[in-house]
Enzyme design. Sequence first.
Site: not given
Length: 270
Positions: A67, A103, A126-130
């Site tokens: 992402k 999203d 969590g720490s990603g794109g989502m």
Amino acid sequence: MLNKDMTLCISLSARPSNNGTRFHNFLYEALDLNWIYKAFAPTDLGQAIAGVRGLGIRGCAISMPYKEDVIDLVDRMDASATAIASVNTIVNDDGVLTAYNTDYSAIAQLIERNALDPASTVLLRGSGGMAKATAAAFRDAGFAQVTIAARNESRGRALADLYGFDWTADAESVTADVIVNITPIGMAGGADEHALSFTDAQIAAASVAFDVVALPAETPLIAAARAAGTTVITGAEVATLQALEQFVLYTGIRPTAEQVQAAEEFMRAQ
């Protein structure tokens, strides 16, 4: 029947599922569109995006872990993607690739639909794109008491600082009214597919458990939360809402509520 005039849309993910293929292809058939949708696990993201451009693929859904990586490969960033520096949708207009993020709108709709109280404490793992899309949706809905739990300190702190939230490296050290899993923990086919993203104590302390993992619809977190009598919001719900907005971006057509419900039921029946 397959034919040379079909319009192709695809998805790119490290762990492809049939959610998108079933949802989109069901609606193509219901609306008598000469389109087809296929999921891929790319071995080279740059080459895959070049293929989207070069082959005239109309739309491309982007899932974990691409992402953010895809940003440098597109021509334009819609405000929905620019605002959170994360992409989950690419639309190809005659070789010009524009990135979007549906999203965010999906998460925002679910927060509103479930009447989540902005005064609640929230723990996002969590720490990603989502995670960016999810954190932004909670921030914009008025939530201020939010903790980002991420083992990667630089990414976790950066995300928390971006929205004025707290950060912790120890995901098990915090309880909250709303717990949200934005990691691959519990995802079918992964090393942690049978693992719980939160402890039993955290689930018991929460009033709402939210898992963005869409496959399976009943993740270990969702199953444990239901057993504990906790309100749940599933990744399958997120998948439906974000896929619907992708469908509209690709085709310019908004299906009826009845058509969307039928597509969602078909998607979940796999």
